[in-house]
Design a protein around this motif. Sequence first.
Motif, short mmCIF file in Angstrom:
data_model
loop_
_atom_site.label_atom_id
_atom_site.label_comp_id
_atom_site.label_asym_id
_atom_site.label_seq_id
_atom_site.Cartn_x
_atom_site.Cartn_y
_atom_site.Cartn_z
N PRO A 1 0.75 -1.04 -0.02
CA PRO A 1 -0.04 0.02 -0.27
C PRO A 1 0.94 1.13 -0.01
CG PRO A 1 -0.90 -1.63 1.72
CD PRO A 1 0.65 -2.02 1.08
N ILE B 1 0.75 5.35 0.52
CA ILE B 1 -0.17 6.84 0.78
C ILE B 1 0.51 7.93 0.61
CG2 ILE B 1 -1.22 8.08 2.61
CD1 ILE B 1 -1.60 5.49 4.37
N ARG C 1 -5.15 14.41 -7.70
CA ARG C 1 -5.39 13.02 -7.02
C ARG C 1 -5.72 11.95 -8.09
NH1 ARG C 1 -7.13 12.95 -1.57
NH2 ARG C 1 -6.81 15.25 -0.88
N VAL D 1 -3.73 8.27 -8.37
CA VAL D 1 -4.43 6.95 -8.48
C VAL D 1 -3.79 6.21 -9.87
CG1 VAL D 1 -6.36 5.82 -9.04
CG2 VAL D 1 -6.17 7.55 -7.34
N ASN E 1 -2.59 4.08 -3.22
CA ASN E 1 -3.98 3.74 -2.64
C ASN E 1 -4.71 4.43 -1.79
OD1 ASN E 1 -1.66 1.19 -2.36
ND2 ASN E 1 -3.85 0.38 -2.75
N ASP E 2 -3.96 5.70 -1.45
CA ASP E 2 -4.68 6.62 -0.47
C ASP E 2 -3.86 7.83 -0.43
OD1 ASP E 2 -6.71 7.83 1.14
OD2 ASP E 2 -6.87 6.02 2.51
N GLU F 1 -6.04 11.15 11.52
CA GLU F 1 -6.06 10.59 10.24
C GLU F 1 -5.04 9.63 9.66
OE1 GLU F 1 -6.79 12.48 5.66
OE2 GLU F 1 -5.68 13.71 7.37
N ARG G 1 -6.03 5.96 8.54
CA ARG G 1 -5.53 5.57 6.90
C ARG G 1 -4.47 4.25 7.21
NH1 ARG G 1 -8.19 8.32 3.46
NH2 ARG G 1 -8.68 10.78 4.37
N SER H 1 -5.87 1.13 8.49
CA SER H 1 -6.76 0.29 7.47
C SER H 1 -6.09 -0.21 6.29
CB SER H 1 -7.63 1.37 6.85
OG SER H 1 -8.46 0.85 5.78
N LEU H 2 -5.03 0.36 5.58
CA LEU H 2 -4.45 -0.09 4.74
C LEU H 2 -3.34 -1.52 5.11
CD1 LEU H 2 -3.38 2.91 2.64
CD2 LEU H 2 -4.97 1.15 1.67
#
Length: 503
Positions: free
Chosen positions: A222, A224, A235, A239, A244-245, A255, A259, A262-263
């Motif tokens: 992942p 970020i 953005r 992507v 991923n984020d 935050e 994040r 989650s990843l």
Amino acid sequence: MVDVNTSDPAGEVTRHLRSLAARGSQGLVAQLIDSLMSDSSGQMEAVRQAAANGDREGLYRAAHSLQGAVSIVGGDTVARICAGIVKRAKNGTFDEIDPLVAQLQSGVEAIRKALVGWDQGRGREGSSEISGEKPSRPLFSGSHLSGKRVLVIDDDAGIRRITQMLVEGLGHQVEPARDGIEGLAKLQLGVDLVLLDVVMPGLDGFDVCRRIRQDPAGRDVPVIMVTTLETKEHRLYAVEAGANDFIAKPVDETELRVRVTSLLKMKDAQDEVKRYQAHLEEMCEERTASLRKALEQMAEAQRVAYQAQLETVERLAILAEYKDKVTGRHIRRMSEYSAVIARGLKLPPAEVELILHASRMHDVGKIAVPEAILRKPSSLDPHEWTVMRQHSAIGSRILDNSSSHILQAGRVIALHHHERWDGAGYPSGLAGSDIPLWGRICAVADVFDAVTSERPYKPAFPNEEALELLREGRGKHFDPRVVDVFFECLDEILAIQAKHKDE
């Protein structure tokens, strides 16, 4: 324009740090204070020098770095002033830079003064922050995700250090990298997540992200993006590069926790799937290896069995030859003629090979015919001819009820190679297509070789007479199509005849 005179930069910072301390983050608070106090003075001086010299790039980088440093300690007002300077430096417009730099100077000094007096302002409760005492637990309570390896790529040393503090506060190990090249190299260490700055010299974050996705070591890691670029276009570009984020600068610790956690959970699930898939592939490879070995053994057994069948055919042919020695090479020539005709009829290769071997047994029934009849130098009388004609049925009975495909085919050929297309043959008097094709093929091959070979009762006739006999027998004695194919393949037939002629 932001006015620090109507805002409270020092109050913003102290409230934010008290909030962190209340959540058990005394060690982190101490590190943030130490980082800001050691870096902010130099960063502020870099902003002043760049503004005075009209250094657009230098101003952008210095203001950007200072923005990250003050925002992480909650200095929102000063961070907004930095953002204004960054925007002007990026656009190349230096109007109102001096008032902004002055506002920034005032705000930074207010924050530094507040942090110097932090211990006195909070009393005995805050002594652990100033002393640098490490917290008894991470900033956020640990979970099964603790101990992951996170790669932090940022060219700004201050922001990189602060981000490292936050990630370590989550209980994870950090691999810092000061640019994209170092980050791509450290990717080989085996990381679970990448925090990637976008605006960097040389390889920017988009380039680095694309290269991460091209590297087998980072294909599923992942990523970020940590960025001040907030437009939809940027953005979407991220992507497309494989991110991923996103986390906006300045980084908010809550935050970041949400994040990152989650990843990392997603990465854990992917890793579990990979481990299970690898386990299945290993099992599949083991079973495939076992199956391959079994199939090889089976193939070898079948190969041995097939060879044994061919040897059986050879022995039966030798047995028939033993009683009728003058036909020894006849068997080989006739079987190869049959294979040539079968190939000319476009039969499958496996069937052609079957006919090649099975046709060698066409006269196996002659082992039951007395030698006096087989070797009689004159014409047979009616009784002797009746006995001779029985060799087809006898050969069929000898080869009957076999599980071997070759012997089964040999039975069909032995029984039917003396049938005639017009129904005047023996032993069953079959006509036309009722006669099995293998029998029709061997009838032509057998007659041609018998006519051109010496027998006890006759000399060998020239090929021309034998060929004329076949033409005359087309549609009477022989299948017309088989005769036509024989003549189409006559060169091959004559080559075989020459190769295996009687000595």
